[in-house]
Design an enzyme around this catalytic site. Structure first.
Site, mmCIF file in Angstrom:
data_model
loop_
_atom_site.group_PDB
_atom_site.id
_atom_site.type_symbol
_atom_site.label_atom_id
_atom_site.label_comp_id
_atom_site.label_asym_id
_atom_site.label_seq_id
_atom_site.Cartn_x
_atom_site.Cartn_y
_atom_site.Cartn_z
ATOM 1 N N HIS A 182 10.115 104.874 52.510
ATOM 2 C CA HIS A 182 10.409 106.167 53.145
ATOM 3 C C HIS A 182 10.156 107.249 52.106
ATOM 4 O O HIS A 182 10.333 107.014 50.904
ATOM 5 C CB HIS A 182 11.871 106.240 53.591
ATOM 6 C CG HIS A 182 12.233 105.269 54.669
ATOM 7 N ND1 HIS A 182 11.840 105.427 55.984
ATOM 8 C CD2 HIS A 182 12.952 104.118 54.638
ATOM 9 C CE1 HIS A 182 12.315 104.427 56.711
ATOM 10 N NE2 HIS A 182 12.978 103.605 55.916
ATOM 11 N N ASP A 195 11.481 92.923 52.257
ATOM 12 C CA ASP A 195 11.888 93.968 53.203
ATOM 13 C C ASP A 195 11.376 95.325 52.705
ATOM 14 O O ASP A 195 12.092 96.328 52.731
ATOM 15 C CB ASP A 195 13.408 93.986 53.407
ATOM 16 C CG ASP A 195 13.833 94.887 54.558
ATOM 17 O OD1 ASP A 195 12.965 95.356 55.317
ATOM 18 O OD2 ASP A 195 15.051 95.125 54.683
ATOM 19 N N HIS A 244 8.213 89.677 54.775
ATOM 20 C CA HIS A 244 8.953 90.777 55.418
ATOM 21 C C HIS A 244 8.559 92.113 54.791
ATOM 22 O O HIS A 244 9.145 92.531 53.799
ATOM 23 C CB HIS A 244 10.459 90.522 55.259
ATOM 24 C CG HIS A 244 11.345 91.480 55.994
ATOM 25 N ND1 HIS A 244 12.620 91.143 56.388
ATOM 26 C CD2 HIS A 244 11.164 92.754 56.406
ATOM 27 C CE1 HIS A 244 13.190 92.162 57.005
ATOM 28 N NE2 HIS A 244 12.318 93.166 57.018
ATOM 29 N N HIS A 270 17.237 90.289 62.574
ATOM 30 C CA HIS A 270 18.037 91.259 61.825
ATOM 31 C C HIS A 270 19.434 91.181 62.419
ATOM 32 O O HIS A 270 19.686 91.692 63.504
ATOM 33 C CB HIS A 270 17.453 92.674 61.963
ATOM 34 C CG HIS A 270 18.263 93.717 61.243
ATOM 35 N ND1 HIS A 270 17.734 94.560 60.293
ATOM 36 C CD2 HIS A 270 19.571 94.051 61.329
ATOM 37 C CE1 HIS A 270 18.677 95.360 59.826
ATOM 38 N NE2 HIS A 270 19.807 95.077 60.449
ATOM 39 N N HIS A 302 7.153 96.316 55.817
ATOM 40 C CA HIS A 302 6.944 97.367 56.822
ATOM 41 C C HIS A 302 5.817 98.253 56.307
ATOM 42 O O HIS A 302 6.053 99.126 55.479
ATOM 43 C CB HIS A 302 8.216 98.193 57.003
ATOM 44 C CG HIS A 302 9.413 97.396 57.433
ATOM 45 N ND1 HIS A 302 9.729 97.196 58.745
ATOM 46 C CD2 HIS A 302 10.366 96.742 56.713
ATOM 47 C CE1 HIS A 302 10.840 96.462 58.831
ATOM 48 N NE2 HIS A 302 11.240 96.167 57.607
ATOM 49 N N PHE A 303 4.606 98.000 56.754
ATOM 50 C CA PHE A 303 3.467 98.799 56.276
ATOM 51 C C PHE A 303 3.209 100.031 57.145
ATOM 52 O O PHE A 303 2.257 100.756 56.936
ATOM 53 C CB PHE A 303 2.212 97.929 56.094
ATOM 54 C CG PHE A 303 2.199 97.168 54.779
ATOM 55 C CD1 PHE A 303 3.250 97.285 53.869
ATOM 56 C CD2 PHE A 303 1.131 96.342 54.443
ATOM 57 C CE1 PHE A 303 3.239 96.598 52.648
ATOM 58 C CE2 PHE A 303 1.108 95.652 53.219
ATOM 59 C CZ PHE A 303 2.160 95.777 52.336
ATOM 60 N N ARG A 304 4.057 100.257 58.150
ATOM 61 C CA ARG A 304 4.217 101.564 58.805
ATOM 62 C C ARG A 304 3.089 102.042 59.707
ATOM 63 O O ARG A 304 3.189 103.142 60.253
ATOM 64 C CB ARG A 304 4.477 102.657 57.752
ATOM 65 C CG ARG A 304 5.693 102.424 56.867
ATOM 66 C CD ARG A 304 6.952 102.287 57.659
ATOM 67 N NE ARG A 304 8.151 102.296 56.817
ATOM 68 C CZ ARG A 304 9.314 101.774 57.197
ATOM 69 N NH1 ARG A 304 9.435 101.201 58.378
ATOM 70 N NH2 ARG A 304 10.356 101.810 56.409
ATOM 71 N N HIS A 360 17.028 89.152 55.420
ATOM 72 C CA HIS A 360 17.930 89.828 54.463
ATOM 73 C C HIS A 360 19.409 89.431 54.533
ATOM 74 O O HIS A 360 20.272 90.250 54.810
ATOM 75 C CB HIS A 360 17.774 91.343 54.535
ATOM 76 C CG HIS A 360 17.623 91.946 55.916
ATOM 77 N ND1 HIS A 360 18.472 91.659 56.946
ATOM 78 C CD2 HIS A 360 16.723 92.834 56.411
ATOM 79 C CE1 HIS A 360 18.104 92.345 58.019
ATOM 80 N NE2 HIS A 360 17.038 93.055 57.723
HETATM 81 C C1 NCD Z 1 13.821 98.808 57.592
HETATM 82 C C2 NCD Z 1 12.759 99.876 57.854
HETATM 83 O O1 NCD Z 1 12.879 100.996 57.322
HETATM 84 O O2 NCD Z 1 11.809 99.603 58.585
HETATM 85 N N1 NCD Z 1 14.938 99.410 56.954
HETATM 86 C C3 NCD Z 1 15.901 98.793 56.240
HETATM 87 O O3 NCD Z 1 16.863 99.470 55.865
HETATM 88 N N2 NCD Z 1 15.836 97.529 55.915
HETATM 89 C C4 NCD Z 1 14.191 98.135 58.875
HETATM 90 C C5 NCD Z 1 14.966 96.857 58.698
HETATM 91 O O4 NCD Z 1 14.467 95.889 58.145
HETATM 92 O O5 NCD Z 1 16.108 96.791 59.155
HETATM 93 ZN ZN ZN Z 2 12.905 95.046 57.358
HETATM 94 ZN ZN ZN Z 3 16.141 94.405 59.075
#
Ligand code: NCD
Ligand code: ZN
Ligand code: ZN
Ligand code: ZN
Length: 440
Positions: free
Chosen positions: A311, A307, A60, A180, A62-64, A236
């Site tokens: 940011h 996760d 899990h 989620h 998020h490499f954006r 999560h």
């Molecule tokens: C995640 C994200 O920023 O992409 N943010 C988070 O608070 N976990 C999205 C997600 O997994 O819900």
């Molecule tokens: Zn996530």
């Molecule tokens: Zn999530």
């Protein structure tokens, strides 16, 4: 001659620790033996009696890319992963545009292929109207992801009938659904209440998504999936109520993950972290955290994934309701867990079960997750005695911060290998090309 030998190691196999060495040929583990002096290769690395773990599979992240490469890109994200002993990541679909069409999936494939230094796979996005795209999916994604409520990005399925229809399709296609699970109506209700208040802080934010939001959603999704007959994986998991529901109703078609931030941070940390603590689902109480740890020990929680949701500081330093939700984690998961081994709270084999063996099983990734002859030589050498502080200035993630900054941890990865290629060595990154995983 063969490619590489790692000798004098404590190999963490799926059934215990084995002292010896291994031979790597063409990126695969060719031979495991207790008499590693006999192994010959062009290159020999002496592990000096240290543990060697199967490279971590972070299911899990998020490499954006595409869309938000100011926060992270596939090179910085995969470098951070390599530094954290992670050799495979499964990337989430809430990018911009979202990975909810085959066309976007292929676009993301090209980006990862050109930039990632570790191996990778993709979660596909379920949306309110992409049943056709889901029908066309082949066995080349890790899962289809369902966002039930608002979080980072625009991807969402906010109609339960649509979720049910899509679950039934996935049951037919034998594709896993990842979820989620937070109840959107409840979140909206409490968020609107908070908007009426003049001032709000990071603690108030957690009250817009209390435990009941997660527990209610998890409960409902267990029922929908039971009716639809598909396999589901909960992302999560963060509350004692979810743990109780899982304890009562978990079947072989249901799996669950928790995160390092829910295992190592609580609401008590919000004062210090301020808006940096903002994450969905939010940080919980110490009582919740205790139940999560029990579930990790008992096996009720199957895996730990980060996760990793980077940011930028300027996106955090806004009014709490406007601040971005999420925190990075791919670089710090392994040292946090190794520190627990030193404290006696985890066994080294637990780490392997939670971060390699089980992720490979759940997401059906071929030839990964174990140190085993014939498997990919994805390996991490660790130094269980090394002590260092998490240090924002040394992180490789593009966002440049960690909620664990300043935390002193004992037990760190020192060398990481992806299919026999060294990608991380005592602080330095060695650029190589990652591959997409395949599925069984
Ligand atoms: C995640 C994200 O920023 O992409 N943010 C988070 O608070 N976990 C999205 C997600 O997994 O819900
Ligand atoms: Zn996530
Ligand atoms: Zn999530
Ligand atoms: Zn326990």
């Amino acid at each position: 001659m063969s490619d590489l030998v790692i000798k004098n190691a404590k190999l963490v196999l799926s059934d215990g620790v084995f002292e010896g060495g291994l031979l790597i040929e063409d990126g695969k583990i060719k031979k495991i033996t207790s008499d590693s002096g006999l192994l010959k290769a062009d290159k020999v690395i002496d592990a000096n009696g240290n543990y060697v773990l199967p490279g971590l599979i972070d299911a899990h992240v998020h490499f954006r890319e595409p869309g938000s490469s100011s926060k992270e890109d596939w090179f910085t994200g995969s470098s951070a992963a390599a530094a954290g002993g992670v050799t495979t990541v499964l990337d989430m679909p809430n990018t911009q545009p979202p990975t909810s069409t085959i066309e976007q999936l292929n676009r993301k494939r090209e980006i990862a292929q050109s930039k990632s230094i570790i191996d990778y796979g993709f979660h596909f996005g379920a949306s309110a109207d992409n049943l056709n795209e889901l029908s066309a999916l082949e066995n080349n994604v890790a899962s289809v992801k369902f966002y039930m409520s608002e979080t980072t990005g625009s991807l969402r399925v906010d109609n339960d009938a649509v979720i049910f229809e899509e679950f039934k399709l996935l049951a037919d296609k034998k594709i896993l659904a990842t979820i989620h699970a937070e109840n959107r109506d409840m979140i909206q209700y409490w968020t609107n209440k908070l908007k009426e208040k003049k001032e709000a802080n990071a603690i108030d934010y957690t009250n817009t998504r209390p435990n009941i939001c997660a527990a209610d959603a998890l409960n409902q999704m267990m029922y929908l999936s039971k009716m639809a007959g598909n396999r589901i994986h909960f992302c999560h998991v963060s509350t004692r109520e979810e743990i109780m529901l899982l304890k009562n109703s978990k079947t072989e078609k249901i799996t669950a993950e928790t995160t390092p931030h829910h295992l190592f941070l609580t609401k008590e940390d919000i004062k210090k972290l301020g808006n940096y603590s903002k994450v969905n689902p939010p940080l919980r109480s110490i009582e919740d955290q205790k139940k999560l740890w029990d579930a990790v020990h008992s096996g009720l929680i199957d895996i730990i994934s980060t996760d990793h949701a980077p940011h930028l500081p300027e996106e955090k330093n806004r009014d709490i309701l406007m601040a971005s939700a999420g925190m990075p984690g791919v670089e710090t998961m392994l040292p946090l867990l190794l520190n627990e081994v030193n404290k006696g709270n985890l066994k080294i084999t637990d780490i392997t079960r939670l971060t390699a063996v089980n992720p490979a099983k759940i997401f059906q990734i071929k030839n990964k997750g174990m140190i085993k002859e014939g498997y990919d030589a994805d390996l991490v050498i660790i130094d269980l005695k090394k002590e260092a502080k998490v240090d924002n200035s040394k992180l490789l993630t593009k966002c440049g911060w960690s909620p664990f900054n300043g935390r002193k941890l004992k037990g760190w990865p020192t060398k990481t290998f992806v299919r026999g290629n060294k990608v991380f060595d005592e602080g330095s990154i060695i650029k190589t090309q990652g591959n997409e995983v395949t599925y069984f």
